[in-house]
Enzyme design. Structure first.
Site, PDB file in Angstrom:
ATOM      1  CG  HIS B 236      33.903  25.999  36.435  1.00 49.63           C
ATOM      2  ND1 HIS B 236      34.828  26.633  35.645  1.00 49.63           N
ATOM      3  CD2 HIS B 236      33.724  24.785  35.886  1.00 49.63           C
ATOM      4  CE1 HIS B 236      35.210  25.824  34.679  1.00 49.63           C
ATOM      5  NE2 HIS B 236      34.563  24.697  34.791  1.00 49.63           N
ATOM      6  CE1 TYR B 240      32.563  22.775  30.669  1.00 46.40           C
ATOM      7  CE2 TYR B 240      32.759  23.239  33.002  1.00 46.40           C
ATOM      8  CZ  TYR B 240      33.335  22.892  31.793  1.00 46.40           C
ATOM      9  OH  TYR B 240      34.681  22.681  31.727  1.00 46.40           O
ATOM     10  CG  HIS B 387      39.896  30.694  29.044  1.00 40.43           C
ATOM     11  ND1 HIS B 387      40.116  29.598  28.241  1.00 40.43           N
ATOM     12  CD2 HIS B 387      38.954  30.323  29.935  1.00 40.43           C
ATOM     13  CE1 HIS B 387      39.325  28.614  28.641  1.00 40.43           C
ATOM     14  NE2 HIS B 387      38.609  29.022  29.667  1.00 40.43           N
ATOM     15  CG  PHE B 388      35.990  34.923  29.979  1.00 38.59           C
ATOM     16  CD1 PHE B 388      35.435  36.058  29.456  1.00 38.59           C
ATOM     17  CD2 PHE B 388      36.697  35.007  31.163  1.00 38.59           C
ATOM     18  CE1 PHE B 388      35.588  37.267  30.088  1.00 38.59           C
ATOM     19  CE2 PHE B 388      36.851  36.219  31.802  1.00 38.59           C
ATOM     20  CZ  PHE B 388      36.297  37.357  31.260  1.00 38.59           C
ATOM     21  CG  HIS B 389      36.426  38.102  25.357  1.00 36.46           C
ATOM     22  ND1 HIS B 389      36.764  38.397  26.635  1.00 36.46           N
ATOM     23  CD2 HIS B 389      35.448  38.992  25.013  1.00 36.46           C
ATOM     24  CE1 HIS B 389      36.045  39.430  27.057  1.00 36.46           C
ATOM     25  NE2 HIS B 389      35.231  39.802  26.098  1.00 36.46           N
ATOM     26  NE  ARG B 452      39.050  39.167  34.965  1.00 31.81           N
ATOM     27  CZ  ARG B 452      38.108  38.252  35.169  1.00 31.81           C
ATOM     28  NH1 ARG B 452      38.414  37.112  35.768  1.00 31.81           N
ATOM     29  NH2 ARG B 452      36.868  38.456  34.772  1.00 31.81           N
ATOM     30  NE  ARG B 453      36.349  41.361  36.960  1.00 31.23           N
ATOM     31  CZ  ARG B 453      35.629  40.720  37.847  1.00 31.23           C
ATOM     32  NH1 ARG B 453      36.044  40.571  39.070  1.00 31.23           N
ATOM     33  NH2 ARG B 453      34.455  40.231  37.526  1.00 31.23           N
TER      34      ARG B 453
HETATM   35  C1  HEM Z   1      32.325  43.944  20.780  1.00 32.63           C
HETATM   36  C2  HEM Z   1      32.694  42.822  21.307  1.00 32.63           C
HETATM   37  C3  HEM Z   1      33.471  42.726  22.606  1.00 32.63           C
HETATM   38  C4  HEM Z   1      34.520  43.476  23.034  1.00 32.63           C
HETATM   39  C5  HEM Z   1      35.207  44.598  22.324  1.00 32.63           C
HETATM   40  C6  HEM Z   1      34.874  42.998  24.341  1.00 32.63           C
HETATM   41  C7  HEM Z   1      35.915  43.507  25.112  1.00 32.63           C
HETATM   42  C8  HEM Z   1      36.163  43.175  26.430  1.00 32.63           C
HETATM   43  C9  HEM Z   1      37.272  43.621  27.206  1.00 32.63           C
HETATM   44  C10 HEM Z   1      38.396  44.510  26.720  1.00 32.63           C
HETATM   45  C11 HEM Z   1      37.136  43.110  28.447  1.00 32.63           C
HETATM   46  C12 HEM Z   1      38.099  43.237  29.598  1.00 32.63           C
HETATM   47  C13 HEM Z   1      38.042  44.484  30.346  1.00 32.63           C
HETATM   48  C14 HEM Z   1      38.996  44.446  31.506  1.00 32.63           C
HETATM   49  O1  HEM Z   1      39.396  43.357  31.967  1.00 32.63           O
HETATM   50  O2  HEM Z   1      39.383  45.513  31.990  1.00 32.63           O
HETATM   51  C15 HEM Z   1      35.938  42.332  28.453  1.00 32.63           C
HETATM   52  C16 HEM Z   1      35.462  41.663  29.558  1.00 32.63           C
HETATM   53  C17 HEM Z   1      34.425  40.760  29.506  1.00 32.63           C
HETATM   54  N1  HEM Z   1      33.700  40.398  28.384  1.00 32.63           N
HETATM   55 FE1  HEM Z   1      33.867  41.184  26.541  1.00 32.63          FE
HETATM   56  N2  HEM Z   1      34.051  41.977  24.684  1.00 32.63           N
HETATM   57  C18 HEM Z   1      33.181  41.779  23.636  1.00 32.63           C
HETATM   58  C19 HEM Z   1      32.181  40.836  23.561  1.00 32.63           C
HETATM   59  C20 HEM Z   1      31.830  40.014  24.602  1.00 32.63           C
HETATM   60  C21 HEM Z   1      30.807  39.023  24.512  1.00 32.63           C
HETATM   61  C22 HEM Z   1      29.972  38.711  23.292  1.00 32.63           C
HETATM   62  C23 HEM Z   1      30.738  38.447  25.745  1.00 32.63           C
HETATM   63  C24 HEM Z   1      29.867  37.342  26.255  1.00 32.63           C
HETATM   64  C25 HEM Z   1      28.815  36.846  25.716  1.00 32.63           C
HETATM   65  C26 HEM Z   1      31.708  39.086  26.599  1.00 32.63           C
HETATM   66  C27 HEM Z   1      31.898  38.806  27.930  1.00 32.63           C
HETATM   67  C28 HEM Z   1      32.791  39.455  28.750  1.00 32.63           C
HETATM   68  C29 HEM Z   1      32.919  39.194  30.160  1.00 32.63           C
HETATM   69  C30 HEM Z   1      32.110  38.201  30.987  1.00 32.63           C
HETATM   70  C31 HEM Z   1      33.936  40.024  30.634  1.00 32.63           C
HETATM   71  C32 HEM Z   1      34.474  40.096  32.054  1.00 32.63           C
HETATM   72  C33 HEM Z   1      33.959  41.228  32.808  1.00 32.63           C
HETATM   73  C34 HEM Z   1      34.656  41.345  34.125  1.00 32.63           C
HETATM   74  O3  HEM Z   1      35.849  41.016  34.242  1.00 32.63           O
HETATM   75  O4  HEM Z   1      33.985  41.751  35.079  1.00 32.63           O
HETATM   76  N3  HEM Z   1      32.362  40.034  25.865  1.00 32.63           N
HETATM   77  N4  HEM Z   1      35.364  42.383  27.212  1.00 32.63           N
HETATM   78 CU   LIG Z   2      36.037  27.779  36.021  1.00 27.18          CU
END
Ligand code: HEM
Ligand SMILES: [Cu+2]
Ligand SMILES: [Cu+2]
Lengths: 158, 564
Positions: B236, B240, B387-389, B452-453
């Site tokens: 967490h 921050y 939320h984190f997006h 998710r995931r």
């Molecule tokens: C082109 C831009 C982006 C797209 C299309 C995108 C799309 C996604 C999607 C669909 C997921 C979820 C997949 C799932 O839960 O099955 C995901 C997970 C995630 N994204 Fe993005 N995202 C983008 C940019 C970013 C950026 C800029 C960051 C951070 C700087 C980010 C950080 C994350 C993180 C940390 C996860 C979680 C991974 C996990 O659950 O293990 N994303 N993204």
């Molecule tokens: Cu947290």
């Protein structure tokens, strides 16, 4: 501190405290707590050799009261279908035989993490009949998105 | 068309003739370039996984959905952020602490850079050859190649050297300016790095003492709950660590860009100190729905989690006040007239304002997530990802884009041309719109139960799961916007690195001036031992008994398993 900032902070602080008080009252007096059991199992790969997970299944323990002993594994659940009458209260006891899994039933408060070696306990009453989907919501491997089951709540005839 | 520099036309030309030293330039550009490389690969993975999940494409058999997701999470959440933050901090320290980094800081900085880069390259290579499809949280007992964990350890320990480089520059300045309070930028960078050091202790212990010995086979079994708890001790606070550098930009640099002043020298410092205190003893809010931790301790940590509402409200107030004062100083009338006076056509301002706007609903979503009981309705659904997006991938990332657009020219000695400025604004709009489609919809479909995931699945065509599918299409449209946005961002980066016209004028590095009315901050704010002591104390209170209980109620432990 400027006057407006003071007002802003007092407002923020007061709503924070009110909010936490509501959560606290729900937890302490209405029993609304997430699963927090400290029970553990034998080594996960041997979990099927010892009770209760040697016999996973649905057990009636009272009128409209059931105990579900659930074992999860890559990539499924035993039992994979749970059938109960409408209005039943179900006490879940679940664990994993291998990696971390989850059980999530959309539309209910059932949202459990299953950690190998630990037993997750949760109680839920099913008042609406229907076929509920449950699925794994913690990544567990290539077949993660295929891991699912059904809770069938049969309408009571009376 | 003649390409004129944006700054020449602004009222707020920086009179200082600050230029980076070549040694500092190299160090900072190395970090920023690495960050943008990670951004490219990470967003390619992001696009592909989103399209797969919506059922628009089928991945070739050599590439797995979860492999992409691991790369996406690691490269964006861990690599892009860390490298960008470290580079930005070095730049601000050089700018505000006497014009350059000291030689020792540079050495530490390069050690950090190489350790982190080697770690990232090892880890990424293993992800690409499918030896580490464990997602960026790498929960045991799923076991990646041991070298993946070695890579992770190098990244973490390398980042400690980056923190030491920050401390080293700061301490040198303190020695040379006895009795003075430090420049705000430096104070905030130090506070963020203290937070980082404390938080990463958790994951370092997990990786070095649990995962590495276990994955090499030196020990058979692992205590799974303990490893998760150590991970979230870090996890967490990690958020921050991403957010605070964005706050630094809002507090310190933006006042200059809007032509205003930093109106308090103490409140911003207090804000950062509160984050040091309240962002670590709160990891249980990621573990609310699991066994092995009792409700009392979960609830205690929920209370501590909510404390960050206080510094967040402080920040909202300060930033808005700065904007309003700046607008009024330019002659704005009426209650909201000042809004029109803000430099809307300046990408250095526009991107972070987009970021701030998105942060309002994002923060509200965060309060829902941390609410002890409500968490059960959304834990591990796409609500969380939405939320984190918003927080990370929009608020933090858009702020970083807003920084990059002037920081890179000021490092390369090139002009931020009007065209690049305009492109920066287009980029921010695309990103904002894309994120509303993507993360706004993820919130909705998460409330409807979408996990998710998870790769594309219809769960035996169950009606609940079928109802998610139309929303996945909207999310995929958002992903396309975002991907175009990230390509534009990379184009801006490369243009400002190599193509934009060279200039002999020093390019402005905006640092806000303190308002004349701002009082000298109380000494106690800079007595770090007090704050570190308090931070450790809070963590000890929140974690000691749960940790003891994890040992006392430990199951036999888990053998390594590979499930992908
Ligand atoms: C082109 C831009 C982006 C797209 C299309 C995108 C799309 C996604 C999607 C669909 C997921 C979820 C997949 C799932 O839960 O099955 C995901 C997970 C995630 N994204 Fe993005 N995202 C983008 C940019 C970013 C950026 C800029 C960051 C951070 C700087 C980010 C950080 C994350 C993180 C940390 C996860 C979680 C991974 C996990 O659950 O293990 N994303 N993204
Ligand atoms: Cu947290
Ligand atoms: Cu799963």
């Amino acid at each position: 501190m400027p006057r407006y900032e003071k007002i802003w902070m007092i407002f923020g602080f007061a709503s924070l405290i009110l909010f936490l008080a509501i959560l606290g009252i729900m937890a302490a007096f209405m029993g609304l707590n997430p699963p927090d059991s400290l029970r553990t199992t034998v080594a996960p790969e041997k979990v099927e050799t010892a009770p209760p997970f040697d016999q996973p299944g649905v057990y009636q323990i009272g009128p409209k009261e059931y105990r579900v002993v659930m074992l999860s594994y890559v990539f499924g659940y035993n039992p994979g279908t749970i059938t109960i009458p409408q209005g039943s209260t179900v006490h879940f006891e679940a664990t994993s035989r291998d990696v971390i899994h989850g059980v999530y039933v959309p539309g209910t408060n059932i949202n459990l993490m299953l950690i190998p070696g630990h037993i997750t306990e949760f109680t839920q009453t099913f008042n609406k009949p229907g076929e509920y989907l449950y699925l794994c919501h913690e990544y567990c491997g290539v077949g993660h998105h295929l891991m699912q089951g059904r809770i069938i709540v049969e309408p009571s005839t009376t | 068309m003649a390409e004129t520099a944006v700054y020449d036309r602004k009222a707020n030309i920086d009179s200082s003739s600050f230029r980076f030293q070549p040694e500092d330039k190299r160090l900072i550009l190395a970090h920023l370039s690495f960050a943008f490389g990670a951004l490219l690969i990470g967003t390619i993975a992001g696009l592909l996984q989103t399209l797969q999940r919506a059922g628009w494409i089928t991945l070739p058999p050599q590439i797995g959905y979860y492999q992409l997701l691991t790369a996406h999470g690691v490269l964006l959440a861990l690599v892009f952020t860390t490298f960008f933050i470290v580079g930005y901090f070095y730049s601000g320290l050089a700018r505000t602490l006497g014009g350059e980094l000291n030689p020792r800081a540079r050495v530490l900085g390069w050690i950090g850079f190489y350790m982190m880069s080697v770690g990232v390259i090892i880890a990424t290579a293993l992800i690409l050859v499918n030896e580490a499809t464990v997602l960026y949280t790498f929960y045991a007992p799923m076991e990646a190649s041991p070298w993946f964990y070695v890579g992770a350890a190098l990244l973490v320990v390398g980042s400690w050297f980056s923190a030491f480089a920050v401390f080293s520059s700061y301490l040198r300045w303190r020695r040379e300016h006895k009795g003075e309070s430090s420049p705000l930028f430096a104070f905030m960078a130090v506070a963020t790095m203290i937070l980082w050091l404390h938080a990463t202790l958790g994951v370092a212990v997990e990786v070095v003492f649990q995962l590495i010995p276990w994955s090499f086979g030196w020990v058979d079994r692992i205590n799974v709950s303990l490893s998760r708890t150590l991970f979230w001790y870090f996890g967490h606070a990690l958020v921050y660590f991403w957010l605070l550098p964005a706050y630094v930009y809002w507090y310190v640099n933006i006042p200059k860009i809007v032509g205003g002043k930093i109106f308090s020298n103490s409140l911003p410092r207090l804000t950062f100190l509160l984050f040091i205190l309240f962002s670590i003893p709160v990891g249980f809010h990621h573990q609310l729905n699991e066994p092995g931790i009792t409700s009392f301790w979960k609830f205690l940590q929920v209370i501590l989690t909510m404390m960050v509402v206080v510094p967040s409200l402080l920040t909202a107030f300060s930033i808005l006040a700065t904007f309003e004062l700046a607008g009024r100083a330019k002659g704005a009338k009426g209650l909201f007239g000042w809004i029109k006076k803000l430099p809307w056509k300046d990408a250095r301002f526009f991107s972070p304002v987009m970021a701030m706007l998105i942060f309002v609903p994002a923060g509200a979503g965060g309060i829902i997530l941390a609410s002890y009981q409500l968490n059960q309705t959304v834990h591990n659904t796409w609500f969380v990802t939405g939320h984190f997006h918003m927080t990370l991938a929009s608020t933090v990332v858009l702020t970083f884009f807003g920084i990059a657009i002037w920081l890179i020219p000021s490092l390369t000695g090139r002009k931020l041309t009007r065209n690049m400025n305009r492109l920066g604004i287009v980029q921010a709009i695309l990103w904002g719109v894309g994120m509303i489609f993507l993360s706004g919809t993820m919130h909705i479909v998460g409330l409807m139960g979408a996990p998710r995931r998870s790769a594309y699945a219809t769960y035996g065509n169950h009606e609940v799961a079928m109802a998610w599918l139309p929303y996945y299409d909207i999310i995929a449209i958002g992903a396309v916007f975002l991907f175009v946005g990230s390509l534009i961002e990379l184009y801006i980066f490369l243009h400002l690195m190599f193509v934009a016209p060279k200039t002999n004028e020093p390019v402005q590095y905006p640092i806000g001036d303190m308002a004349e009315t701002a009082k000298e901050p109380p000494r106690i704010l800079e007595r770090w031992s007090v704050w570190i002591g308090l931070s450790l104390t809070l963590s000890i209170i929140a974690y000691t008994i749960p940790f003891i209980s994890l040992f006392e109620h430990a199951p036999p432990g888990s053998l390594p398993i590979r499930t992908w």
